[in-house]
Design an enzyme around this catalytic site. Structure first.
Site, mmCIF file in Angstrom:
data_model
loop_
_atom_site.group_PDB
_atom_site.id
_atom_site.type_symbol
_atom_site.label_atom_id
_atom_site.label_comp_id
_atom_site.label_asym_id
_atom_site.label_seq_id
_atom_site.Cartn_x
_atom_site.Cartn_y
_atom_site.Cartn_z
ATOM 1 N N GLN A 1 -28.414 81.574 10.402
ATOM 2 C CA GLN A 1 -27.654 81.733 9.284
ATOM 3 C C GLN A 1 -28.369 82.972 8.399
ATOM 4 O O GLN A 1 -28.086 83.738 7.769
ATOM 5 C CB GLN A 1 -26.888 80.320 8.861
ATOM 6 C CG GLN A 1 -26.206 79.609 9.774
ATOM 7 C CD GLN A 1 -25.316 78.589 9.427
ATOM 8 O OE1 GLN A 1 -23.875 78.680 8.568
ATOM 9 N NE2 GLN A 1 -25.739 77.377 8.746
ATOM 10 N N VAL A 2 -29.247 81.973 7.845
ATOM 11 C CA VAL A 2 -30.123 82.780 6.340
ATOM 12 C C VAL A 2 -30.954 83.656 6.969
ATOM 13 O O VAL A 2 -30.319 84.917 6.380
ATOM 14 C CB VAL A 2 -30.758 81.264 5.685
ATOM 15 C CG1 VAL A 2 -31.360 82.742 4.991
ATOM 16 C CG2 VAL A 2 -30.471 80.212 5.510
ATOM 17 N N ASP B 1 -41.996 81.524 18.499
ATOM 18 C CA ASP B 1 -41.703 80.941 18.605
ATOM 19 C C ASP B 1 -42.214 79.570 17.470
ATOM 20 O O ASP B 1 -43.921 79.511 18.373
ATOM 21 C CB ASP B 1 -41.683 80.311 20.223
ATOM 22 C CG ASP B 1 -41.557 78.832 20.251
ATOM 23 O OD1 ASP B 1 -41.246 77.909 20.184
ATOM 24 O OD2 ASP B 1 -41.721 78.549 21.955
ATOM 25 N N ASP C 1 -31.883 69.309 0.137
ATOM 26 C CA ASP C 1 -31.789 68.531 -0.953
ATOM 27 C C ASP C 1 -32.075 67.077 -0.336
ATOM 28 O O ASP C 1 -32.510 66.098 -0.652
ATOM 29 C CB ASP C 1 -30.215 68.816 -1.183
ATOM 30 C CG ASP C 1 -29.472 68.159 -0.117
ATOM 31 O OD1 ASP C 1 -29.145 68.976 0.141
ATOM 32 O OD2 ASP C 1 -28.753 66.829 -0.031
ATOM 33 N N TYR D 1 -35.462 64.137 9.721
ATOM 34 C CA TYR D 1 -34.888 65.076 9.434
ATOM 35 C C TYR D 1 -35.719 65.613 7.986
ATOM 36 O O TYR D 1 -36.447 66.562 7.531
ATOM 37 C CB TYR D 1 -33.633 66.024 9.128
ATOM 38 C CG TYR D 1 -33.503 67.064 9.018
ATOM 39 C CD1 TYR D 1 -33.826 68.827 9.528
ATOM 40 C CD2 TYR D 1 -32.619 67.825 7.593
ATOM 41 C CE1 TYR D 1 -33.332 69.821 8.881
ATOM 42 C CE2 TYR D 1 -32.028 68.943 7.003
ATOM 43 C CZ TYR D 1 -33.101 70.551 7.501
ATOM 44 O OH TYR D 1 -32.873 71.123 7.291
ATOM 45 N N TRP E 1 -25.522 72.193 2.376
ATOM 46 C CA TRP E 1 -24.718 72.738 3.218
ATOM 47 C C TRP E 1 -24.877 74.367 3.027
ATOM 48 O O TRP E 1 -23.634 74.642 2.739
ATOM 49 C CB TRP E 1 -23.345 72.025 2.098
ATOM 50 C CG TRP E 1 -23.398 70.817 1.488
ATOM 51 C CD1 TRP E 1 -24.416 69.776 1.895
ATOM 52 C CD2 TRP E 1 -21.888 70.070 1.412
ATOM 53 N NE1 TRP E 1 -23.664 69.102 0.912
ATOM 54 C CE2 TRP E 1 -22.191 68.706 0.546
ATOM 55 C CE3 TRP E 1 -21.374 70.641 0.744
ATOM 56 C CZ2 TRP E 1 -21.533 67.848 0.228
ATOM 57 C CZ3 TRP E 1 -20.314 69.585 0.498
ATOM 58 C CH2 TRP E 1 -20.431 68.102 0.107
HETATM 59 P P1 NDP Z 1 -29.947 77.700 11.164
HETATM 60 O O1 NDP Z 1 -30.197 76.735 12.492
HETATM 61 O O2 NDP Z 1 -28.463 79.174 11.227
HETATM 62 O O3 NDP Z 1 -31.270 78.862 12.041
HETATM 63 C C1 NDP Z 1 -32.433 78.415 11.533
HETATM 64 C C2 NDP Z 1 -32.622 78.888 12.628
HETATM 65 O O4 NDP Z 1 -33.867 78.401 13.327
HETATM 66 C C3 NDP Z 1 -31.975 79.578 14.310
HETATM 67 O O5 NDP Z 1 -32.345 81.029 14.463
HETATM 68 C C4 NDP Z 1 -33.193 78.669 15.676
HETATM 69 O O6 NDP Z 1 -33.063 79.439 16.557
HETATM 70 C C5 NDP Z 1 -34.583 78.831 14.696
HETATM 71 N N1 NDP Z 1 -35.342 77.933 15.918
HETATM 72 C C6 NDP Z 1 -34.609 76.954 16.180
HETATM 73 N N2 NDP Z 1 -36.263 76.704 16.795
HETATM 74 C C7 NDP Z 1 -37.023 77.057 16.263
HETATM 75 C C8 NDP Z 1 -38.741 77.692 16.992
HETATM 76 N N3 NDP Z 1 -39.093 76.817 17.858
HETATM 77 N N4 NDP Z 1 -39.391 78.544 16.926
HETATM 78 C C9 NDP Z 1 -38.402 79.879 16.307
HETATM 79 N N5 NDP Z 1 -37.407 79.617 16.276
HETATM 80 C C10 NDP Z 1 -36.681 78.532 16.091
HETATM 81 O O7 NDP Z 1 -30.262 77.192 10.026
HETATM 82 P P2 NDP Z 1 -29.996 77.874 8.182
HETATM 83 O O8 NDP Z 1 -30.216 79.261 8.382
HETATM 84 O O9 NDP Z 1 -29.264 77.338 8.204
HETATM 85 O O10 NDP Z 1 -31.261 77.188 7.784
HETATM 86 C C11 NDP Z 1 -31.768 78.005 6.674
HETATM 87 C C12 NDP Z 1 -33.087 77.005 6.094
HETATM 88 O O11 NDP Z 1 -32.708 76.395 5.407
HETATM 89 C C13 NDP Z 1 -33.834 75.962 7.401
HETATM 90 O O12 NDP Z 1 -34.820 76.140 6.246
HETATM 91 C C14 NDP Z 1 -33.061 75.239 6.385
HETATM 92 O O13 NDP Z 1 -33.514 73.847 7.118
HETATM 93 C C15 NDP Z 1 -32.958 75.161 5.200
HETATM 94 N N6 NDP Z 1 -31.524 74.782 4.690
HETATM 95 C C16 NDP Z 1 -30.408 74.457 5.740
HETATM 96 C C17 NDP Z 1 -28.981 73.797 5.671
HETATM 97 C C18 NDP Z 1 -28.170 74.257 6.533
HETATM 98 O O14 NDP Z 1 -27.018 73.297 6.221
HETATM 99 N N7 NDP Z 1 -28.116 74.642 7.375
HETATM 100 C C19 NDP Z 1 -29.230 73.095 4.292
HETATM 101 C C20 NDP Z 1 -30.678 73.029 3.264
HETATM 102 C C21 NDP Z 1 -31.550 73.717 4.045
HETATM 103 P P3 NDP Z 1 -31.994 78.948 18.030
HETATM 104 O O15 NDP Z 1 -30.829 79.971 17.311
HETATM 105 O O16 NDP Z 1 -32.284 80.068 19.239
HETATM 106 O O17 NDP Z 1 -32.014 77.851 17.515
#
Ligand code: NDP
Length: 301
Positions: free
Chosen positions: A11-12, A44, A110, A133, A158
């Site tokens: 997403q981000v 990865d 958070d 987590y 969120w």
């Molecule tokens: P997403 O789940 O949308 O994206 C995470 C990305 O990480 C995906 O593209 C996923 O790929 C990738 N990923 C997972 N495992 C691996 C791996 N082994 N190697 C490389 N890439 C990998 O998360 P967000 O964009 O929502 O989150 C961005 C940040 O914000 C993160 O640090 C998260 O912890 C933090 N955050 C998110 C919140 C939320 O509500 N989503 C809330 C608070 C913080 P794939 O799709 O292939 O699995």
């Protein structure tokens, strides 16, 4: 300037590909190998040596890590994997950033806090994650700050994006199918658009590169607060006003204990954003404006 972006399709990460493009050359990696100007590279995060190698090959001035293990419930059972991605990989990034004198930008949550009380969490507040987590994200933060590398860590909550699935779209889908929805009303937080996170990242990054005193941990979310129940009501009301035909007649508030999940959730996800607003002269819009934009896209308005 050369920027290495990890997690480009999340997403981000997706929004960062757009927002970072104006700041320099962006080498964007995902879990699967990607052909780049520096050869085929893997981002990865479970392959720590390949990650180190990719960073050394690109040799960027900035590393932005948008990749994470984000399945909060599954993290309780897939502990080793979650820890590797959310903590061990950050250690490698931080070591390499330090070696290159590069800036590391990272996102946290958070969920590093206990979720107790009703006050918005400040950066200096005591951490006490309520689920695994949260523990992994906290260790990632700790390894980054301990490494001595230049860093910006944004704790947010969120997160939603226009692309892919999100809570609002799920509520709309269910509202078209069901007459009654039950939604948690005792967890309070702030829906945060990936778009806002990406835009603020670029703004803050540019300032922190000029003044490294600005490095550190920041809380970042829009203004205001809501519950999942109020959020759902807002989404459904907006859809109805905009002519969507919905089946739903009642949106029933429930408490967290009525909806057990493998991982505990904090009740208080409020984040105090004063530090980021002051440091980077930012105005953070209320959460409804980002959600409205996303809904207009989702509903094709
Ligand atoms: P997403 O789940 O949308 O994206 C995470 C990305 O990480 C995906 O593209 C996923 O790929 C990738 N990923 C997972 N495992 C691996 C791996 N082994 N190697 C490389 N890439 C990998 O998360 P967000 O964009 O929502 O989150 C961005 C940040 O914000 C993160 O640090 C998260 O912890 C933090 N955050 C998110 C919140 C939320 O509500 N989503 C809330 C608070 C913080 P794939 O799709 O292939 O699995």
């Amino acid at each position: 300037m050369k920027i290495l972006l990890l997690g480009k399709d999340g997403q981000v990460g997706w929004e960062l590909q757009r927002a970072l493009a104006v700041t320099g050359e962006v080498v964007a990696l995902s879990r699967d190998p990607v052909a780049t100007a520096y050869g085929t590279l893997s981002g990865d995060l479970t392959n720590l040596e390949a990650l180190r190698e990719a960073i050394r090959t690109v040799s960027p001035q900035v590393i932005v890590n948008a990749a994470a293990y984000t399945s909060v419930d599954k993290a309780e059972s897939e502990r080793e994997l979650a820890f590797k991605i959310n903590a061990s990989a950050c250690k490698i990034m931080a070591e390499e950033a330090h070696r290159l004198d590069a800036m590391l930008v990272h996102y946290s949550t958070d969920y590093v806090f206990s979720g107790k009380g009703e006050r918005a969490w400040a950066e200096v507040d005591e951490v006490a994650p309520v689920n695994y987590y949260g523990e992994t994200k906290l260790q990632g933060e700790r390894w980054i700050t301990a490494s001595g590398c230049k860093h910006l860590i944004f704790r947010t909550s969120w997160v939603y994006a226009a692309r892919g699935n999100n809570f609002a779209k799920t509520m709309l889908r269910l509202a078209r199918q069901r007459q009654t929805l039950s939604v948690i009303a005792d967890q309070i937080g702030v829906p945060t658009g990936a778009e806002l996170l990406a835009d603020v990242t670029v703004h803050a990054l540019q300032k922190a590169l000029q003044d490294t005193q600005l490095c550190g941990i920041y809380h970042l979310a829009p203004a205001g607060e809501t519950s999942w129940h109020e959020y759902a009501r807002y989404v459904i009301e907006f859809a109805r006003i905009n002519g969507e035909r919905l089946e739903v007649k009642a949106i029933t508030p429930i408490v967290t204990t009525e909806y057990p999940t493998p991982a505990s959730r904090p009740l208080n996800s409020r984040l105090n954003t004063k530090k980021v607003r002051d440091a980077f002269s930012l105005h953070l819009p209320d959460w409804q404006s980002g959600v409205t934009r996303m809904l207009m896209e989702a509903l094709n308005k």
